[in-house]
Design a protein around this motif. Sequence first.
Motif, PDB file in Angstrom:
ATOM      1  N   ARG A 163       0.720  -1.303   0.095  1.00 28.50           N
ATOM      2  CA  ARG A 163       0.072   0.249  -0.148  1.00 28.50           C
ATOM      3  C   ARG A 163       0.798   1.120  -0.062  1.00 28.50           C
ATOM      4  O   ARG A 163       0.561   2.305  -0.553  1.00 28.50           O
ATOM      5  N   PHE A 164       1.893   1.323   0.676  1.00 25.85           N
ATOM      6  CA  PHE A 164       2.880   2.435   0.894  1.00 25.85           C
ATOM      7  C   PHE A 164       3.406   2.862  -0.575  1.00 25.85           C
ATOM      8  O   PHE A 164       3.629   3.937  -0.683  1.00 25.85           O
ATOM      9  N   GLU A 166       1.869   3.125  -3.168  1.00 25.22           N
ATOM     10  CA  GLU A 166       0.698   3.872  -3.823  1.00 25.22           C
ATOM     11  C   GLU A 166       0.387   5.244  -3.260  1.00 25.22           C
ATOM     12  O   GLU A 166      -0.261   5.976  -3.505  1.00 25.22           O
ATOM     13  N   ARG A 167       1.024   5.324  -1.921  1.00 23.83           N
ATOM     14  CA  ARG A 167       0.816   6.633  -1.370  1.00 23.83           C
ATOM     15  C   ARG A 167       1.815   7.713  -1.332  1.00 23.83           C
ATOM     16  O   ARG A 167       3.120   7.260  -1.354  1.00 23.83           O
ATOM     17  N   GLU A 168       1.684   8.996  -1.483  1.00 22.35           N
ATOM     18  CA  GLU A 168       2.602  10.001  -1.645  1.00 22.35           C
ATOM     19  C   GLU A 168       3.736  10.116  -0.373  1.00 22.35           C
ATOM     20  O   GLU A 168       4.898  10.121  -0.568  1.00 22.35           O
ATOM     21  N   SER A 169       3.105   9.828   0.623  1.00 17.33           N
ATOM     22  CA  SER A 169       3.810  10.179   1.920  1.00 17.33           C
ATOM     23  C   SER A 169       3.388   9.060   3.010  1.00 17.33           C
ATOM     24  O   SER A 169       2.348   8.959   2.932  1.00 17.33           O
ATOM     25  N   VAL A 170       4.354   8.521   3.648  1.00 16.66           N
ATOM     26  CA  VAL A 170       4.239   7.604   4.699  1.00 16.66           C
ATOM     27  C   VAL A 170       4.883   8.288   6.087  1.00 16.66           C
ATOM     28  O   VAL A 170       5.964   8.334   6.068  1.00 16.66           O
TER      29      VAL A 170
END
Length: 337
Positions: A163-164, A166-170
Amino acid sequence: MTVLTDRYACEREAIDAGLRAAAARLPAPAARIAAYHFGWTDAAGAPTDASSGKALRPLLTLLAAKTVDGDWRRAVPAAVAVEMIHNFSLIHDDIIDRDGLRRHRPTAWKVYGVNDAILVGDALHALAFEIIAEAGGECARSGAGLLAQTVRALIEGQLADTRFEERESVPLDECVAMSEAKTASLMGCATALGALFGGGTPAQVEALRDFGCRLGLAFQHVDDLLGIWGDPAVTGKAVFSDLRNRKKSLPVTAALGSGHRDVAELARLYGGTGLLTESELTRAAELVESCGGRRASRRAAETLTAAAAGGLASQPLRTDAVEELTSLAASTVGRTN
Ligand code: GRG
């Protein structure tokens, strides 16, 4: 990590024999792929002495059994089960990440196709539980429960990792939680099973589990550093593979959250969707370093390893065995592959 091969030759031999005996139970096509993955044969099925990996987790199990004054040989089935789960997760991880190289050789899916590699991973999963169950008694019952909980954690960690991408920031704490689930949980399980099979008290089992979890997180920091700055000739993996996949690894996440002036450029490179060129990959690695990600992971690995060793002081344990465990931890953090 020569310490592993030289100092623990006897333990490694027992682990290897257990793994080979277990893998021999698989149906012939699966046994062939497993033998390739473990480095026992080449792609044509001829015997070879390719790398089977560091065997860190099963060694942790056997050394943990010694710390509670147990006979390490009684913990061999647990050690073999842990290594089976580890290898099952590697085979599936390579498919998920489309990684073509592991332990200096083409990955199982590259050689035998995705479908067969998935099935062999599943077969190793089942074998692990069979081996634990055969140990019998209360150890087998609670050991199987712990192993099953750990597999659930691995899946949770792997899902978060995917999932990370696909995410812009974590946020860094989410990345740490992902690494605890994906990596630290199995090391904690390895040491807890060793203490359990060695006859330790519940408090000793818990202390050993904490040790393994902390070491596991330190291990992931180092693994992520090697994924960027490791020498492919030593790691046996493709250069920059994590950056190529835009993995939100621990050093990358620390860098992106650092507030440094170079973060914007790093975020721009990581935020794109096209293939990163070789020069962009080199630049991304420079930016992770200039934003402090490399230093942060190195420090975290050292702090966690020291905390892991310190935590063992809360229990009565065999001091010579604790020394073995802590020096194994130190060589893990200083490793190059
Ligand atoms: C468990 C159902 C189920 C699925 C698997 C794919 C997955 C879910 C989880 C991924 C777990 C994973 C591969 C985490 C990375 C851990 C890691 C840093 C592995 C490398 O370990 P080493 O360096 O490997 O000890 P060697 O080659 O030495 O054995």
